[in-house]
Write a protein that holds these residues in place. Structure first.
Motif, PDB file in Angstrom:
ATOM      1  N   TRP A   1       0.819  -1.208   0.000  1.00 32.17           N
ATOM      2  CA  TRP A   1       0.000   0.000   0.000  1.00 32.17           C
ATOM      3  C   TRP A   1       0.857   1.265   0.000  1.00 32.17           C
ATOM      4  N   CYS A   2       2.055   1.174   0.594  1.00 36.71           N
ATOM      5  CA  CYS A   2       2.888   2.376   0.669  1.00 36.71           C
ATOM      6  C   CYS A   2       3.769   2.561  -0.558  1.00 36.71           C
ATOM      7  N   CYS A   3       4.014   1.504  -1.348  1.00 31.48           N
ATOM      8  CA  CYS A   3       4.949   1.687  -2.461  1.00 31.48           C
ATOM      9  C   CYS A   3       4.485   1.129  -3.793  1.00 31.48           C
ATOM     10  N   THR A   4       3.324   0.460  -3.862  1.00 33.39           N
ATOM     11  CA  THR A   4       2.908  -0.156  -5.120  1.00 33.39           C
ATOM     12  C   THR A   4       2.719   0.871  -6.222  1.00 33.39           C
ATOM     13  N   ASP A   5       2.034   1.966  -5.908  1.00 31.61           N
ATOM     14  CA  ASP A   5       1.793   2.975  -6.934  1.00 31.61           C
ATOM     15  C   ASP A   5       3.107   3.503  -7.495  1.00 31.61           C
ATOM     16  N   ILE A   6       4.040   3.824  -6.604  1.00 30.76           N
ATOM     17  CA  ILE A   6       5.327   4.369  -7.033  1.00 30.76           C
ATOM     18  C   ILE A   6       6.108   3.321  -7.820  1.00 30.76           C
ATOM     19  N   LEU A   7       6.166   2.091  -7.291  1.00 30.84           N
ATOM     20  CA  LEU A   7       6.931   1.030  -7.935  1.00 30.84           C
ATOM     21  C   LEU A   7       6.301   0.635  -9.267  1.00 30.84           C
ATOM     22  N   GLY A   8       4.953   0.560  -9.302  1.00 30.77           N
ATOM     23  CA  GLY A   8       4.267   0.231 -10.550  1.00 30.77           C
ATOM     24  C   GLY A   8       4.528   1.276 -11.621  1.00 30.77           C
ATOM     25  N   TYR A   9       4.494   2.536 -11.244  1.00 31.72           N
ATOM     26  CA  TYR A   9       4.780   3.619 -12.195  1.00 31.72           C
ATOM     27  C   TYR A   9       6.211   3.498 -12.705  1.00 31.72           C
ATOM     28  N   TYR A  10       7.131   3.246 -11.780  1.00 34.50           N
ATOM     29  CA  TYR A  10       8.545   3.092 -12.155  1.00 34.50           C
ATOM     30  C   TYR A  10       8.701   1.942 -13.145  1.00 34.50           C
ATOM     31  N   TYR A  11       8.085   0.812 -12.851  1.00 40.88           N
ATOM     32  CA  TYR A  11       8.234  -0.376 -13.690  1.00 40.88           C
ATOM     33  C   TYR A  11       7.701  -0.140 -15.103  1.00 40.88           C
ATOM     34  N   PHE A  12       6.538   0.481 -15.207  1.00 43.60           N
ATOM     35  CA  PHE A  12       5.897   0.622 -16.511  1.00 43.60           C
ATOM     36  C   PHE A  12       6.318   1.871 -17.295  1.00 43.60           C
ATOM     37  N   PHE A  13       6.769   2.907 -16.586  1.00 39.59           N
ATOM     38  CA  PHE A  13       6.993   4.174 -17.282  1.00 39.59           C
ATOM     39  C   PHE A  13       8.420   4.710 -17.199  1.00 39.59           C
ATOM     40  N   SER A  14       9.283   4.143 -16.379  1.00 41.46           N
ATOM     41  CA  SER A  14      10.640   4.654 -16.270  1.00 41.46           C
ATOM     42  C   SER A  14      11.450   4.320 -17.522  1.00 41.46           C
ATOM     43  N   SER A  15      12.209   5.294 -17.989  1.00 43.11           N
ATOM     44  CA  SER A  15      13.078   5.064 -19.149  1.00 43.11           C
ATOM     45  C   SER A  15      14.277   4.196 -18.782  1.00 43.11           C
ATOM     46  N   GLN A  16      14.474   3.960 -17.481  1.00 44.29           N
ATOM     47  CA  GLN A  16      15.606   3.141 -17.030  1.00 44.29           C
ATOM     48  C   GLN A  16      15.282   1.645 -17.022  1.00 44.29           C
ATOM     49  N   VAL A  17      14.013   1.294 -17.267  1.00 45.15           N
ATOM     50  CA  VAL A  17      13.598  -0.114 -17.257  1.00 45.15           C
ATOM     51  C   VAL A  17      13.370  -0.582 -18.687  1.00 45.15           C
ATOM     52  N   ARG A  18      14.067  -1.651 -19.060  1.00 46.76           N
ATOM     53  CA  ARG A  18      13.850  -2.297 -20.361  1.00 46.76           C
ATOM     54  C   ARG A  18      13.113  -3.607 -20.071  1.00 46.76           C
ATOM     55  N   ARG A  19      11.830  -3.653 -20.420  1.00 47.02           N
ATOM     56  CA  ARG A  19      10.998  -4.793 -20.075  1.00 47.02           C
ATOM     57  C   ARG A  19      10.949  -5.830 -21.199  1.00 47.02           C
ATOM     58  N   SER A  20      10.863  -7.084 -20.772  1.00 50.48           N
ATOM     59  CA  SER A  20      10.591  -8.227 -21.662  1.00 50.48           C
ATOM     60  C   SER A  20      11.562  -8.343 -22.828  1.00 50.48           C
ATOM     61  N   ILE A  21      12.851  -8.272 -22.531  1.00 50.84           N
ATOM     62  CA  ILE A  21      13.882  -8.535 -23.540  1.00 50.84           C
ATOM     63  C   ILE A  21      13.921 -10.047 -23.775  1.00 50.84           C
ATOM     64  N   ILE A  22      13.844 -10.445 -25.033  1.00 47.87           N
ATOM     65  CA  ILE A  22      13.788 -11.878 -25.381  1.00 47.87           C
ATOM     66  C   ILE A  22      15.183 -12.486 -25.298  1.00 47.87           C
ATOM     67  N   TYR A  23      15.298 -13.615 -24.570  1.00 51.49           N
ATOM     68  CA  TYR A  23      16.586 -14.312 -24.509  1.00 51.49           C
ATOM     69  C   TYR A  23      16.511 -15.746 -25.022  1.00 51.49           C
ATOM     70  N   GLY A  24      15.316 -16.238 -25.357  1.00 52.47           N
ATOM     71  CA  GLY A  24      15.158 -17.608 -25.846  1.00 52.47           C
ATOM     72  C   GLY A  24      13.881 -17.759 -26.644  1.00 52.47           C
ATOM     73  N   GLU A  25      13.554 -18.997 -26.986  1.00 50.30           N
ATOM     74  CA  GLU A  25      12.423 -19.274 -27.875  1.00 50.30           C
ATOM     75  C   GLU A  25      11.105 -19.478 -27.143  1.00 50.30           C
ATOM     76  N   GLN A  26      11.140 -19.822 -25.860  1.00 56.55           N
ATOM     77  CA  GLN A  26       9.912 -20.084 -25.119  1.00 56.55           C
ATOM     78  C   GLN A  26       9.182 -18.774 -24.783  1.00 56.55           C
ATOM     79  N   PRO A  27       7.847 -18.823 -24.622  1.00 56.61           N
ATOM     80  CA  PRO A  27       7.100 -17.594 -24.310  1.00 56.61           C
ATOM     81  C   PRO A  27       7.575 -16.891 -23.041  1.00 56.61           C
ATOM     82  N   ARG A  28       8.040 -17.645 -22.028  1.00 54.49           N
ATOM     83  CA  ARG A  28       8.498 -17.028 -20.781  1.00 54.49           C
ATOM     84  C   ARG A  28       9.984 -16.686 -20.799  1.00 54.49           C
ATOM     85  N   ASN A  29      10.637 -16.864 -21.924  1.00 53.19           N
ATOM     86  CA  ASN A  29      12.063 -16.538 -22.027  1.00 53.19           C
ATOM     87  C   ASN A  29      12.242 -15.040 -22.242  1.00 53.19           C
TER      88      ASN A  29
END
Length: 204
Positions: free
Chosen positions: A42-70
């Motif tokens: 409750w004290c950090c989800t909003d801040i952390l969620g914003y950081y995760y989805f909108f920060s230019s410092q986070v590169r999300r879901s870089i592919i390293y293999g062939e499987q969907p979860r890779n």
């Protein structure tokens, strides 16, 4: 009654018992999750969620293999000068509910201290077996060792951290890699010697 019997015959008795066991296990874990949720989120989800989805410092879901979860997430420091130490992080989740975004707080905290963090995702049960999870983690580690220089990381300062189930999976990946390196003619994509240290947090 006929519907229940046909459902049992169609799905299979073993799968139903496994599902019920999994549901009971999840119910037993729920009080601990709720405590953490109310105490921390409750004290950090909003801040952390914003950081995760909108920060230019986070590169999300870089592919390293062939499987969907890779996929892996990279948390990069704001200061881009010089080669940075790197943490390859394998998250926990009882082998059934792990997800790379769970490492967002660790990634944010270490990135603020000039450390690159790679949160490696992997298949969970029943998508994959333990061997599949170890293979996924190994491929993720290989990607980090061989490509992190492109993101400003130092390939000679890679530290492997696993938490809970992730500690088990990361340790197995290291052992599996060491066994491969002992075999004659074994083709390896990364080497155990590239890992400066392994830290297993609350692992088996």
């Amino acid at each position: 009654m006929l519907t229940l019997i046909s459902c049992i015959l169609l799905v299979g008795y073993r799968w139903i018992t496994r599902f019920l066991a999994l549901a009971c296990y999840a119910m037993l874990l729920m009080p601990g999750f709720l405590q953490v949720f109310y105490a921390v989120h409750w004290c950090c989800t909003d801040i952390l969620g914003y950081y995760y989805f909108f920060s230019s410092q986070v590169r999300r879901s870089i592919i390293y293999g062939e499987q969907p979860r890779n996929r892996l997430d990279l948390y990069l420091p704001k200061n881009s000068s010089g080669s940075k130490p790197v943490v390859a992080f394998v998250t926990g989740g009882a082998w059934i509910i792990g997800y790379k975004a769970w490492g967002a707080l660790l990634g944010k905290q270490l990135a603020e201290r000039d450390i690159i963090v790679a949160c490696i995702d992997y298949r969970n049960f029943p998508q994959g077996t333990i061997s599949d999870m170890v293979k996924d983690a190994s491929q993720g580690i290989s990607f980090v060792c061989n490509n992190i220089a492109n993101y400003g990381g130092d390939p000679n300062r890679v530290y492997l951290i696993g938490q809970s189930a992730g500690a088990h999976i990361a340790a197995c990946a290291l052992l599996d890699q060491a066994i491969k390196e002992c075999g004659e003619g074994e083709n390896v994509a990364w080497s155990v010697s590239q890992i400066k240290a392994y830290i297993g947090i609350s692992g088996g």
